[in-house]
Motif scaffolding. Structure first.
Motif, mmCIF file in Angstrom:
data_model
loop_
_atom_site.group_PDB
_atom_site.id
_atom_site.type_symbol
_atom_site.label_atom_id
_atom_site.label_comp_id
_atom_site.label_asym_id
_atom_site.label_seq_id
_atom_site.Cartn_x
_atom_site.Cartn_y
_atom_site.Cartn_z
ATOM 1 N N LEU A 3 0.819 -1.206 0.000
ATOM 2 C CA LEU A 3 0.000 0.000 0.000
ATOM 3 C C LEU A 3 0.852 1.255 0.000
ATOM 4 O O LEU A 3 1.788 1.388 0.754
ATOM 5 C CB LEU A 3 -0.919 0.016 1.231
ATOM 6 N N TRP A 4 0.498 2.180 -0.882
ATOM 7 C CA TRP A 4 1.315 3.350 -1.123
ATOM 8 C C TRP A 4 1.084 4.364 -0.022
ATOM 9 O O TRP A 4 0.068 4.359 0.647
ATOM 10 C CB TRP A 4 0.958 3.942 -2.485
ATOM 11 N N ARG A 6 5.129 3.717 -0.227
ATOM 12 C CA ARG A 6 6.090 2.883 0.496
ATOM 13 C C ARG A 6 6.797 3.754 1.515
ATOM 14 O O ARG A 6 7.359 4.760 1.194
ATOM 15 C CB ARG A 6 7.106 2.319 -0.518
ATOM 16 N N SER A 124 -2.857 7.169 3.961
ATOM 17 C CA SER A 124 -3.848 6.089 3.853
ATOM 18 C C SER A 124 -5.286 6.585 3.867
ATOM 19 O O SER A 124 -6.198 5.844 3.510
ATOM 20 C CB SER A 124 -3.640 5.074 4.985
ATOM 21 N N LEU A 143 -8.499 -0.595 -3.380
ATOM 22 C CA LEU A 143 -7.037 -0.538 -3.385
ATOM 23 C C LEU A 143 -6.447 -1.642 -2.526
ATOM 24 O O LEU A 143 -5.462 -2.286 -2.910
ATOM 25 C CB LEU A 143 -6.569 0.834 -2.887
ATOM 26 N N ASP A 147 -4.170 -4.487 -3.977
ATOM 27 C CA ASP A 147 -2.845 -4.654 -3.402
ATOM 28 C C ASP A 147 -2.557 -6.112 -3.059
ATOM 29 O O ASP A 147 -1.451 -6.617 -3.298
ATOM 30 C CB ASP A 147 -2.736 -3.777 -2.149
ATOM 31 N N PHE A 190 -4.005 3.136 -9.915
ATOM 32 C CA PHE A 190 -3.358 2.450 -8.790
ATOM 33 C C PHE A 190 -1.895 2.150 -9.102
ATOM 34 O O PHE A 190 -1.031 2.264 -8.231
ATOM 35 C CB PHE A 190 -4.103 1.155 -8.468
ATOM 36 N N VAL A 194 0.844 3.644 -6.602
ATOM 37 C CA VAL A 194 1.624 2.716 -5.781
ATOM 38 C C VAL A 194 3.074 2.615 -6.240
ATOM 39 O O VAL A 194 3.988 2.597 -5.411
ATOM 40 C CB VAL A 194 0.975 1.312 -5.785
ATOM 41 N N ASP A 198 5.921 6.526 -6.470
ATOM 42 C CA ASP A 198 6.908 6.145 -5.462
ATOM 43 C C ASP A 198 8.323 6.189 -6.023
ATOM 44 O O ASP A 198 9.261 6.609 -5.348
ATOM 45 C CB ASP A 198 6.583 4.738 -4.954
#
Length: 483
Positions: A3-4, A6, A124, A143, A147, A190, A194, A198
């Protein structure tokens, strides 16, 4: 979980003396030629690049009693950390967050320097809008489910297709029907949220091993309240720094490194016992620094499989707040990565700013006015046509910056975390540092900082008799003996 974002966190404490001594035992013997006694050096160590890696190394080397000269091509220190100010609001054009508070050495450094930190960014709890400006109420649950599926595919690919790209993995997962519960548009978003945001990289060029590249620290992501500039100023306080000095070549001989510098159109040569190179990997890829002798094939391979991505920032200040209270606002953008992620700075600092993070490759081609107008079109699509115009804007262009040529590093397809270790290996009297060279914490300010400490420890062992060394490990040993 993937889950983004990181929690890209940070670093271990500096090298122990034992590991540094072990490394130094593999060095070739010094040339005993008597001419070395009379050789004149401009500094024991010349550090190239005044970002966090270079400043951390220079500060530590000076503390160890070595003479240090730091060369920086720009007219400022900081490298890819660059703070400007609008009143009390720190506008970070580059690095923005301390990723992971727990055991983070830069958090400790901020505390030592009396630098306050913001509340952590609540990633989140992001609110998500579709391409028509309608809120996707179950986006977070989608999500999480997405994930879980992707995590299973990552494990499979790491085992059977470790040289694949993230996009290949995603295409496979989508064709299988395992992601049938999410729309194509949301699936693409997504991937961007994610992975691409990142790593500042396109999924088609991003190695599947990026999913396990680096370690995470817990504790959330705060910002330094006054930005990274005060921290950088403290690190540079007692360092001899020459700005506007672009290193164009490094030439090694038996007892020295000659550093060829371009300053105001004139070349000059500086001599040192050791050189520490902390420039972004993109500068090495472009061949902007010549090496004589040339770097090893092993080193050149590592340089070429570590990419440097495009991520830019658009700060917009408004006369009033009209957006959601959530810290992060996600939008399914018609063009992936283009004004799809907004950070609510008002919720963090109290100032009426929105910050867009964009991975779009061609963003820098537009003028400031064109970029702001496009950003406003996206915001109007969510919040309506009556929202006010921004009163100020600040826009980064890291790809077009000749001294960075990008944002931060990622593993290209075919790249492996071991390539970061190879990038960190010295070549004779030339050492290498920077976020791209830190296997545990790449792509972070923290990784850059600790990579500088890592190389400072190696160089200290090489240049100083062990009896004179002041490394943390020796200090502890001396304390124990005294007790």
């Amino acid at each position: 979980m993937l889950l983004w974002p990181r929690a890209k966190c940070l670093l271990l404490a500096a090298f122990s003396l034992l590991s540094a001594v072990s490394w130094a035992q593999n060095l070739p013997a010094e040339n005993p030629d008597k001419r070395d006694i009379a050789m004149q050096y401009d500094a024991d160590v010349i550090v190239v690049g005044a970002g966090f890696a270079g400043l951390a190394a220079a500060d530590e080397l000076k503390n160890q009693g070595l003479s240090v000269l730091l060369l920086e091509a720009r007219d400022r220190i900081g490298g890819r950390a660059h703070t400007v100010y609008d009143g009390e609001q720190a506008i970070e054009m580059g690095a923005n967050w301390l990723h992971g508070q727990d055991n983070n050495p830069l958090v400790r450094l901020a505390e030592e320097q009396g630098i306050g930190l913001s509340p952590v960014t609540q990633w989140s709890g992001a609110v998500v809008y579709d391409e028509f400006g309608e809120q996707i109420e179950d986006a977070q649950s989608q999500l999480q489910r997405w994930d879980t599926v992707v995590e299973d595919y990552v494990e499979q690919y790491l085992e059977r297709e470790p040289n694949a790209s993230i996009q290949m993995l995603m295409d496979d997962a989508q064709k299988s029907g395992d992601l049938g519960f999410v729309s194509d548009e949301l699936h693409s978003s997504f991937i961007n949220f994610v992975f691409e945001q990142d790593w500042s990289a396109d999924a088609a060029d991003l190695s599947v091993q990026a999913a396990e590249d680096g370690k995470d620290y817990l504790g959330g992501d705060p910002m330094p309240l006054r930005g990274f500039r005060p921290m950088l100023q403290q690190l540079s306080k007692n360092i001899r720094v020459r700005l506007g000095h672009q290193v164009v070549a490094l030439e090694q001989s038996a007892n020295a490194v000659d550093v060829i510098v371009n300053h105001q159109g004139q070349e000059q040569t500086l001599r040192t016992k050791r050189a520490l190179l902390t420039v972004p990997v993109s500068i090495l890829q472009a061949g902007n620094i010549r090496f004589n002798p040339q770097l090893s094939a092993r080193k050149r391979e590592a340089i070429n499989v570590i990419g440097i991505g495009q991520l830019n920032k658009v700060w917009l200040k408004f006369p009033e707040v009209f957006w959601d209270d959530n810290h992060a606002i996600l939008r399914v953008s018609p063009e992936k990565g283009r004004f799809s992620l907004w950070v609510n700075i008002h919720a963090i600092s109290g100032e009426p700013y929105l910050l867009a993070l964009s991975t779009a490759a061609n963003l820098e081609a537009g003028s400031d006015a064109e970029i702001v107008e496009e950003a406003m079109l996206g915001l109007r699509g969510i919040y309506g046509d009556d929202i006010p115009e921004p009163s100020k804007n600040y826009i980064s262009r890291w790809h077009n910056d000749p001294f960075s040529m990008g944002a931060y590093s990622y593993l290209r397809q075919g790249g492996r975390p071991e390539h970061r270790d190879i990038l960190a290996e010295p070549e004779g009297r030339i050492h290498f540092a920077g976020e791209a060279s830190h296997r545990d914490f790449p792509s972070t300010v923290h990784g850059a900082y600790l990579s500088g400490l890592r190389e400072a420890a190696k160089i200290t062992v090489e240049l100083k008799p062990f009896s004179e060394s002041k490394t943390p490990a020796e200090q502890e040993a001396k304390k124990e003996n005294q007790e």
